[in-house]
Design a protein around this motif. Structure first.
Motif, PDB file in Angstrom:
ATOM      1  N   ILE A  16       0.837  -1.207   0.000  1.00  0.00           N
ATOM      2  CA  ILE A  16       0.000   0.000   0.000  1.00  0.00           C
ATOM      3  C   ILE A  16       0.873   1.260   0.000  1.00  0.00           C
ATOM      4  O   ILE A  16       0.537   2.269  -0.621  1.00  0.00           O
ATOM      5  N   GLY A  17       2.028   1.196   0.674  1.00  0.00           N
ATOM      6  CA  GLY A  17       2.916   2.363   0.748  1.00  0.00           C
ATOM      7  C   GLY A  17       3.453   2.758  -0.615  1.00  0.00           C
ATOM      8  O   GLY A  17       3.456   3.948  -0.971  1.00  0.00           O
ATOM      9  N   ARG A  40      15.861  -2.336  -1.562  1.00  0.00           N
ATOM     10  CA  ARG A  40      14.421  -2.373  -1.841  1.00  0.00           C
ATOM     11  C   ARG A  40      13.859  -0.968  -2.059  1.00  0.00           C
ATOM     12  O   ARG A  40      13.018  -0.742  -2.924  1.00  0.00           O
ATOM     13  N   SER A 141      -3.937   3.151   9.763  1.00  0.00           N
ATOM     14  CA  SER A 141      -4.469   2.321  10.832  1.00  0.00           C
ATOM     15  C   SER A 141      -5.085   1.070  10.208  1.00  0.00           C
ATOM     16  O   SER A 141      -4.594   0.566   9.191  1.00  0.00           O
ATOM     17  N   ASP A 194      -8.085   3.810   7.196  1.00  0.00           N
ATOM     18  CA  ASP A 194      -8.285   2.357   7.150  1.00  0.00           C
ATOM     19  C   ASP A 194      -8.257   1.944   5.679  1.00  0.00           C
ATOM     20  O   ASP A 194      -9.199   2.247   4.941  1.00  0.00           O
ATOM     21  N   THR A 200      -1.556  -7.659  -0.261  1.00  0.00           N
ATOM     22  CA  THR A 200      -0.132  -7.319  -0.145  1.00  0.00           C
ATOM     23  C   THR A 200       0.555  -8.518   0.503  1.00  0.00           C
ATOM     24  O   THR A 200      -0.096  -9.505   0.857  1.00  0.00           O
ATOM     25  N   ASP A 201       1.863  -8.386   0.715  1.00  0.00           N
ATOM     26  CA  ASP A 201       2.581  -9.463   1.411  1.00  0.00           C
ATOM     27  C   ASP A 201       1.953  -9.721   2.785  1.00  0.00           C
ATOM     28  O   ASP A 201       1.922 -10.849   3.266  1.00  0.00           O
ATOM     29  N   MET A 202       1.457  -8.653   3.427  1.00  0.00           N
ATOM     30  CA  MET A 202       0.901  -8.781   4.780  1.00  0.00           C
ATOM     31  C   MET A 202      -0.303  -9.726   4.819  1.00  0.00           C
ATOM     32  O   MET A 202      -0.534 -10.401   5.805  1.00  0.00           O
TER      33      MET A 202
HETATM   34  N1  LIG Z   1      -3.025  -5.089   3.644  1.00  0.00           N
HETATM   35  C1  LIG Z   1      -4.090  -4.873   4.400  1.00  0.00           C
HETATM   36  O1  LIG Z   1      -5.133  -5.545   4.256  1.00  0.00           O
HETATM   37  C2  LIG Z   1      -4.077  -3.801   5.447  1.00  0.00           C
HETATM   38  C3  LIG Z   1      -5.287  -3.509   6.099  1.00  0.00           C
HETATM   39  C4  LIG Z   1      -5.308  -2.520   7.071  1.00  0.00           C
HETATM   40  C5  LIG Z   1      -4.160  -1.820   7.352  1.00  0.00           C
HETATM   41  N2  LIG Z   1      -2.989  -2.119   6.716  1.00  0.00           N
HETATM   42  C6  LIG Z   1      -1.807  -1.323   7.055  1.00  0.00           C
HETATM   43  O2  LIG Z   1      -1.282  -0.756   5.871  1.00  0.00           O
HETATM   44  C7  LIG Z   1       0.121  -0.497   6.031  1.00  0.00           C
HETATM   45  C8  LIG Z   1       0.873  -1.087   4.850  1.00  0.00           C
HETATM   46  O3  LIG Z   1       0.719  -2.494   4.880  1.00  0.00           O
HETATM   47  P1  LIG Z   1       0.805  -3.434   3.592  1.00  0.00           P
HETATM   48  O4  LIG Z   1      -0.411  -4.251   3.574  1.00  0.00           O
HETATM   49  O5  LIG Z   1       1.194  -2.626   2.406  1.00  0.00           O
HETATM   50  O6  LIG Z   1       1.991  -4.410   4.068  1.00  0.00           O
HETATM   51  P2  LIG Z   1       3.401  -4.791   3.414  1.00  0.00           P
HETATM   52  O7  LIG Z   1       3.266  -5.013   1.950  1.00  0.00           O
HETATM   53  O8  LIG Z   1       3.911  -5.871   4.293  1.00  0.00           O
HETATM   54  O9  LIG Z   1       4.260  -3.462   3.608  1.00  0.00           O
HETATM   55  C9  LIG Z   1       4.697  -3.042   4.873  1.00  0.00           C
HETATM   56  C10 LIG Z   1       5.784  -1.999   4.674  1.00  0.00           C
HETATM   57  O10 LIG Z   1       6.235  -1.561   5.974  1.00  0.00           O
HETATM   58  C11 LIG Z   1       7.654  -1.615   5.960  1.00  0.00           C
HETATM   59  N3  LIG Z   1       8.251  -1.737   7.294  1.00  0.00           N
HETATM   60  C12 LIG Z   1       8.120  -2.729   8.187  1.00  0.00           C
HETATM   61  N4  LIG Z   1       8.877  -2.483   9.282  1.00  0.00           N
HETATM   62  C13 LIG Z   1       9.495  -1.295   9.046  1.00  0.00           C
HETATM   63  C14 LIG Z   1      10.414  -0.495   9.775  1.00  0.00           C
HETATM   64  N5  LIG Z   1      10.881  -0.870  10.981  1.00  0.00           N
HETATM   65  N6  LIG Z   1      10.824   0.674   9.233  1.00  0.00           N
HETATM   66  C15 LIG Z   1      10.373   1.066   8.039  1.00  0.00           C
HETATM   67  N7  LIG Z   1       9.538   0.349   7.277  1.00  0.00           N
HETATM   68  C16 LIG Z   1       9.102  -0.819   7.781  1.00  0.00           C
HETATM   69  C17 LIG Z   1       7.977  -2.822   5.089  1.00  0.00           C
HETATM   70  O11 LIG Z   1       9.346  -2.812   4.692  1.00  0.00           O
HETATM   71  P3  LIG Z   1      10.160  -4.185   4.365  1.00  0.00           P
HETATM   72  O12 LIG Z   1       9.819  -4.542   2.948  1.00  0.00           O
HETATM   73  O13 LIG Z   1      11.577  -3.780   4.570  1.00  0.00           O
HETATM   74  O14 LIG Z   1       9.687  -5.228   5.339  1.00  0.00           O
HETATM   75  C18 LIG Z   1       7.008  -2.550   3.947  1.00  0.00           C
HETATM   76  O15 LIG Z   1       7.514  -1.568   3.087  1.00  0.00           O
HETATM   77  C19 LIG Z   1       0.500  -1.106   7.384  1.00  0.00           C
HETATM   78  O16 LIG Z   1       0.528  -0.097   8.372  1.00  0.00           O
HETATM   79  C20 LIG Z   1      -0.637  -2.073   7.655  1.00  0.00           C
HETATM   80  O17 LIG Z   1      -0.801  -2.335   9.035  1.00  0.00           O
HETATM   81  C21 LIG Z   1      -2.933  -3.086   5.772  1.00  0.00           C
END
Ligand SMILES: NC(=O)c1ccc[n+]([C@@H]2O[C@H](COP(=O)([O-])OP(=O)(O)OC[C@H]3O[C@@H](n4cnc5c(N)ncnc54)[C@H](OP(=O)(O)O)[C@@H]3O)[C@@H](O)[C@H]2O)c1
Length: 241
Positions: A16-17, A40, A141, A194, A200-202
């Motif tokens: 998402i970022g 990365r 969040s 939200d 995503t990977d998460m």
């Molecule tokens: N996907 C969903 O369904 C969902 C739903 C609700 C909220 N969210 C929120 O959305 C945000 C993005 O999540 P995503 O789904 O895009 O997950 P993601 O693909 O796993 O991306 C997470 C990102 O956070 C980075 N990160 C982790 N630890 C870090 C640190 N110590 N310093 C800096 N960067 C760090 C990761 O970097 P690395 O690649 O180096 O690990 C990655 O770039 C998160 O806050 C998550 O909680 C996601």
């Protein structure tokens, strides 16, 4: 002084970022791709540049005070200010039920999702205060951080019964309210986003496309002066606390 608006997105090397950085750059901003791993982060910024966007990698591990300070120094020296901060970096660990939650995992998760976000916000505030007319801060969040939704048996994700991640997002929501209150007079708007369940990977790539997942963050990052502050929103509107 840099003429374009400058947006820093943490954890922007993927998911998402990365999509949030892309969409903000498409709106004419300079997107700073915050990432803890240089390879990365540089690769992600290059991907955006290959799409014709203005994107630059900034090394930023939200759990490392020295890295946060260095990122703030770099932005000050090279760009002079920050118009948008999207606190997007997050991890999902410790997905056991509350009675079995490992406290070390709980601490690690809070380090990134809560303390990291607060530390980055504090460090970037002097740069955000220089934005004209006023900066926007978005804390990414989750619907799982909603006390109202989590305690509603009819909520679509009501079966989720883990402690760490929802508790951290609830804490982040409160940080959002308190920062918004402090900054209200400055015009700086602070809101929680939200994204919704996003592939995503998460989530092991289950859920809606990242284009949808980035929508709430991008909207809150580009609010006009009449927009809300101190709220919690998904792409459709307000989310209950
Ligand atoms: N996907 C969903 O369904 C969902 C739903 C609700 C909220 N969210 C929120 O959305 C945000 C993005 O999540 P995503 O789904 O895009 O997950 P993601 O693909 O796993 O991306 C997470 C990102 O956070 C980075 N990160 C982790 N630890 C870090 C640190 N110590 N310093 C800096 N960067 C760090 C990761 O970097 P690395 O690649 O180096 O690990 C990655 O770039 C998160 O806050 C998550 O909680 C996601």
């Amino acid at each position: 002084m840099h003429d374009k608006q400058v947006a820093l997105v943490t954890g922007a090397n993927k998911g998402i970022g990365l999509e949030t950085a892309r969409q903000l750059a498409r709106r004419g901003m300079t997107a700073l791709v915050g990432a803890r791993a240089p390879e990365r982060g540089e690769e992600a910024a290059q991907r955006l540049r290959a799409e014709g966007l203005d994107a630059r990698f900034v090394r930023l591990d939200v759990t490392e005070p020295a890295s946060i300070a260095e990122a703030a120094r770099w932005i000050e020296t090279n760009l002079g200010r920050l118009d948008v901060l999207v606190n997007n970096a997050g991890v999902l660990i410790g997905t056991t039920k509350p009675s079995e939650t490992n406290l070390d995992e709980l601490r690690s998760l809070f380090q990134v999702n809560v303390f990291g976000t607060i530390a980055v916000t504090q460090a970037m505030l002097p740069l955000l205060r220089r934005a004209r007319p006023a900066a926007r801060i978005v804390n990414v969040s989750s619907g799982t951080g909603s006390l109202t939704q989590s305690s509603d048996p009819r909520w679509e994700h009501a079966r989720i019964n883990v402690l760490a991640y929802p508790a951290a997002k609830a804490a982040l929501n409160m940080a959002t309210v308190q920062f918004a209150k402090e900054l209200r007079e400055t015009g700086i708007k602070v809101n929680a986003a939200d994204p919704g369940y996003t592939a995503t990977d998460m989530t092991r790539h289950h859920g809606q496309p990242v284009e949808e997942g980035a929508r709430a963050s991008v909207w809150l990052a580009t609010l006009d002066e009449g927009g809300p502050t101190g709220g919690f929103f998904d792409a459709k509107g307000p989310v209950p606390w």
